[in-house]
Scaffold this motif. Structure first.
Motif, PDB file in Angstrom:
ATOM      1  N   GLY C  14      76.451 -11.148 -23.217  1.00  9.95           N
ATOM      2  CA  GLY C  14      76.312 -11.494 -24.728  1.00  9.95           C
ATOM      3  C   GLY C  14      75.472 -10.743 -25.695  1.00  9.95           C
ATOM      4  O   GLY C  14      76.075 -11.148 -26.927  1.00  9.95           O
ATOM      5  N   ARG C  15      74.982  -9.976 -25.192  1.00  7.09           N
ATOM      6  CA  ARG C  15      73.524  -8.986 -26.111  1.00  7.09           C
ATOM      7  C   ARG C  15      73.720  -8.219 -26.135  1.00  7.09           C
ATOM      8  O   ARG C  15      73.868  -7.379 -24.964  1.00  7.09           O
ATOM      9  CB  ARG C  15      72.546 -10.204 -25.825  1.00  7.09           C
ATOM     10  CG  ARG C  15      71.735 -11.258 -26.020  1.00  7.09           C
ATOM     11  CD  ARG C  15      71.609 -11.975 -27.072  1.00  7.09           C
ATOM     12  NE  ARG C  15      71.931 -12.465 -27.739  1.00  7.09           N
ATOM     13  CZ  ARG C  15      71.188 -13.238 -28.651  1.00  7.09           C
ATOM     14  NH1 ARG C  15      70.508 -12.100 -29.921  1.00  7.09           N
ATOM     15  NH2 ARG C  15      70.841 -14.745 -28.900  1.00  7.09           N
ATOM     16  N   ARG C  16      73.146  -7.177 -26.793  1.00  5.77           N
ATOM     17  CA  ARG C  16      73.597  -5.412 -27.186  1.00  5.77           C
ATOM     18  C   ARG C  16      72.338  -5.177 -26.960  1.00  5.77           C
ATOM     19  O   ARG C  16      71.836  -5.766 -26.639  1.00  5.77           O
ATOM     20  CB  ARG C  16      73.784  -5.728 -28.443  1.00  5.77           C
ATOM     21  CG  ARG C  16      76.260  -5.875 -28.667  1.00  5.77           C
ATOM     22  CD  ARG C  16      75.753  -5.948 -29.910  1.00  5.77           C
ATOM     23  NE  ARG C  16      76.257  -4.706 -30.577  1.00  5.77           N
ATOM     24  CZ  ARG C  16      76.459  -4.728 -31.487  1.00  5.77           C
ATOM     25  NH1 ARG C  16      76.873  -5.925 -32.548  1.00  5.77           N
ATOM     26  NH2 ARG C  16      77.275  -3.655 -32.310  1.00  5.77           N
ATOM     27  N   LEU C  17      72.476  -3.792 -26.291  1.00  3.66           N
ATOM     28  CA  LEU C  17      71.184  -3.075 -26.171  1.00  3.66           C
ATOM     29  C   LEU C  17      70.378  -3.576 -27.253  1.00  3.66           C
ATOM     30  O   LEU C  17      69.022  -3.551 -26.880  1.00  3.66           O
ATOM     31  CB  LEU C  17      71.296  -1.470 -26.188  1.00  3.66           C
ATOM     32  CG  LEU C  17      72.924  -0.823 -24.998  1.00  3.66           C
ATOM     33  CD1 LEU C  17      72.942   0.463 -25.244  1.00  3.66           C
ATOM     34  CD2 LEU C  17      71.577  -1.417 -23.886  1.00  3.66           C
ATOM     35  N   ASP C  18      70.405  -3.819 -28.419  1.00  4.66           N
ATOM     36  CA  ASP C  18      69.223  -3.814 -29.440  1.00  4.66           C
ATOM     37  C   ASP C  18      69.684  -5.576 -29.309  1.00  4.66           C
ATOM     38  O   ASP C  18      68.758  -5.603 -30.540  1.00  4.66           O
ATOM     39  CB  ASP C  18      69.223  -2.721 -30.458  1.00  4.66           C
ATOM     40  CG  ASP C  18      70.846  -3.153 -30.965  1.00  4.66           C
ATOM     41  OD1 ASP C  18      71.731  -4.928 -30.676  1.00  4.66           O
ATOM     42  OD2 ASP C  18      71.287  -2.501 -32.133  1.00  4.66           O
TER      43      ASP C  18
END
Lengths: 261, 210, 249
Positions: C14-18
């Motif tokens: 649920g988290r993006r690369l940043d």
């Protein structure tokens, strides 16, 4: 016929009385403000505010072929953009003669003073680093030559040196600084209403008869350029050269102050 | 209660007849950044442009003096036009003039009447939205400056201001300060202090070369 | 650039690369009027994007044949600085991409500026991308909107723009450069916050009708945040001067 004709009379009147905007001296710069590293994507960058003149300089480096006459050196390419957002009279389109002159004068000052140690930019037979210096004028209020030179030198002085590993360019991470061989700055004078002044603002520059840019390091004059239709006498040039050596001490200190070490 | 409104802000749920607004779907919306006074029913733009009204005074520069008409630069998105046969003032290119707006036609040309040439001095360009503040209520602000500096000043509603004589540098500084602090209360007092009736001369010191 | 062989996983847990959630915008900061010569200007820092917008006019439209006797014409120029990307040195000036972005940006503002008040004039909008990291057209429109409001040019509304994209099967708002390179869809949109009119909509990639609908909802929700930042940037200079004198009054 517009507001500038009236401004001209006013500026001429004041200069003959020996008065400049904000009580500035004939041989003083306006306030200089340098911000380093504004564009982290570029290898180096500096934005200068010289009075209301605002110039952003970005440095990029790519791997390319060395110049044919200098096969063991890196190369330098300088470009200037007088962006239409910087002044109501700047047009979009191919670079004007004004922009080309600006780029070439700044380029000569940097090249002649060996500010970039180009021998250290050689990679291997047929490959070297190309250094791109882009002068971006964001707000015009006179004296682009000195503001662009100062910002360009400050940007180079604080640039990182990308690595070339396995045919790939590495621009991020732990990198060395771009090898610097010297420091030079420029001082630009103009004769307005018979008075010679340093660092003309936009309205003074509109009515300048002749202009002289002098680039120098600690010991040598490195580049000069006379501009506009008027003329200087040899005696005047001597005096301006002397003044530049004095003034450039302050400017070099400003550039040295931008680097922590 | 005064509050800052921005383009698109709904300022009334009913149609109002108010400058710098539009009515859409029966609601009145601001079209500019401005100070809206609900009680007084006024919207004063904080930035921007001049919308000429008949009877207003302007300051302009003669761009093209011709036999029958004179074209006047107003530093505005409109050109001024003086029909010479109705005017006895003769002008040459580059003259500074003051004149009165007669009307704005559909092509964006302003017909000007009663021109008067202003000799010498200089012209400042300020934001037209700040002109009312520069004049002050019943011209109190501008009178304060002319009294304090002894300069002759002519203020055009188009944002061009002519200044001559007296301590014109101090007058110029005061005008620029009013432009920058126009919406801050206590401005009249600050300007009074600045141009002061103390007769303090405010001359930038001439400096020698080198 | 978009090499599917070594495509990174854009969303993990649920988290993006940043580190952002799918609905989270990057940091946005806007400063009004950095360019003194312009009628109005703004500087936006949107994630790693840094973009200047400046407005000149209304002024006489030149060359004369571009004049419209009934209204002001709007001219728009979007360009990228040659040092703006982390990759190689770019070419200054206009390429085909910049010409298209300039056109769609102009059309956004043709729908909001009250052009009929200034017949024969032009209003020029310049957008200069100094540093790019994906989503520059949306950030440029958001920035130009502030520059126009700061110039006092009358507008019906103050548009914002942002894009929505798709990584694997998840819709993500405000893609940065890496996400943009490897996403399955990109849909930049500009909206008038009051009227909810869509002034710009472009899309490429693949989205189901349902995803288009949901994407537009995400954009409107993000717009509340963006609009708030635009408004604060415009009001700040006035509040700052007030602060300065609070002590002395």
């Amino acid at each position: 016929m517009n507001i500038s004709t009236i401004t001209e009379q006013y500026i001429r009147e004041r200069l003959t009385k020996g008065v400049r905007e904000n009580g500035r001296g004939m041989m003083s710069f306006r306030d200089i403000n340098l911000e380093i590293g504004k564009i982290p994507n570029a290898e180096g960058s500096a934005e200068i505010n010289l009075g209301n003149t605002k110039v952003l300089v970005g440095i990029k480096m790519d791997v390319g072929e060395p110049m044919r006459d200098k096969p063991d050196e890196g190369s330098i390419m300088t470009g200037a953009e007088l962006l239409p957002l910087a002044h109501h009279s700047y047009d979009a389109g191919p670079p004007s003669a004004e922009a080309v002159e600006l780029a070439r004068v700044v380029d000569r000052g940097i090249r002649a003073a060996n500010i970039i140690d180009v021998k250290k930019l050689f990679i291997e037979e047929g490959k070297s680093w190309n250094v791109f210096i882009d002068l971006y004028v964001l707000n015009y209020d006179g004296n682009l030559f000195d503001s662009a030179t100062l910002a360009a030198v400050a940007a180079l002085y604080n640039s990182r040196m990308p690595k070339y590993e396995g045919e790939k360019v590495i621009r991020e991470g732990n990198l060395e600084k771009l090898p610097i061989g010297n420091l030079a700055t420029s001082c630009t004078y103009a004769k307005v209403a018979g008075t010679t002044v340093l660092d003309t603002d936009g309205s003074e520059e509109d009515f300048a008869d002749v202009r002289m840019t002098i680039s120098n390091d600690e010991k040598h004059v490195r580049a000069m350029q006379k501009g506009l239709g008027g003329a200087f006498t040899p005696g005047e040039v001597d005096k301006l050269v002397e003044a530049s050596f004095e003034k450039s001490k302050e400017l070099r200190k400003i550039i040295q102050g931008t680097r922590g070490d | 209660m005064k509050k800052i409104v921005l383009p698109g802000d709904i300022i009334a749920d009913k149609p109002l007849r108010l400058d710098h607004t539009i009515v859409e779907e029966g609601k009145t919306c601001s079209t500019v950044i401005g100070m809206f006074d609900e009680a007084a029913g006024s919207l004063i733009p904080l930035e921007g442009l001049w919308y000429p009204q008949p009877g207003e005074k302007i300051v302009g520069i003669v761009e093209e003096a011709k036999l029958n008409t004179d074209v006047i630069t107003l530093n505005a998105p409109y050109k001024g036009l003086i029909i010479s046969k109705f005017s006895e003032t003769s002008m040459v290119n580059g003259d500074i003039i003051e004149a009165t707006v007669k009307e704005l036609d559909k092509t964006g040309t302003i017909i000007l009447v009663r021109p008067r040439v202003l000799y010498g001095g200089k012209v400042l360009a300020i934001k037209p939205s700040k002109v009312p503040r520069l004049l002050g209520k019943n011209d109190t602000m501008i009178r304060q400056i002319t009294d304090g500096t002894k300069a002759s000043i002519s203020v055009g509603m188009n944002g061009l201001v002519w200044v001559k004589g007296g301590n014109s540098d101090l007058a110029t500084d005061a005008i620029i300060r009013i432009q920058e602090e126009s919406h801050v209360s206590g401005l009249t007092e600050r300007i009074a202090k600045m141009v002061g009736s103390t007769g303090q001369p405010h001359q930038p010191q001439p400096q020698q070369q080198g | 650039m978009g090499n599917s062989a070594n495509k990174p996983e854009l969303i993990i847990d649920g988290r993006r690369l940043d580190g952002r959630t799918p609905e989270q915008l990057r940091q946005i900061k806007i400063t009004a009027n950095p360019i003194r010569n312009a009628a109005g200007s703004a500087f936006i820092e949107w994630g790693n994007n840094k973009i200047l917008a400046a407005v000149y006019g209304p002024r006489e439209a030149l060359p004369k044949h571009t004049q419209d006797p009934n209204r002001a014409v709007i001219k728009c120029r979007y360009t990228m600085a040659p040092f703006s990307s982390l990759e190689e040195h770019g070419r200054p000036g206009m390429n085909r991409r910049a010409i298209e972005i300039s056109k769609v940006t102009r059309e956004v503002f043709e729908n909001v500026i009250l052009t009929d008040l200034f017949p024969g004039n032009e209003i020029s909008i310049f957008i200069e991308v100094l540093q790019s990291d994906g989503g520059t057209r949306a950030a440029g429109i958001t920035c130009a909107s502030v520059a126009l409001a700061a110039s006092g040019i009358p507008m019906r509304d103050m548009p914002f723009a942002v894009s929505v994209g798709k990584a694997s099967d998840t819709l993500i708002i405000d893609m940065n450069k890496i996400e943009d390179n490897y996403s399955n869809a990109d849909m930049p949109v500009a909206i008038n916050p009051r009227t909810k009119e869509i002034n710009l909509l472009q899309m490429d990639g693949e989205l189901t009708p349902e995803e288009v609908h949901r994407g537009l909802e995400m954009i409107q929700k993000a717009g509340e945040t963006i609009t708030k930042i635009q408004r604060e940037a415009l009001k700040a200079p006035y509040e700052k001067v007030n602060e300065k004198y609070k002590a002395s009054i």
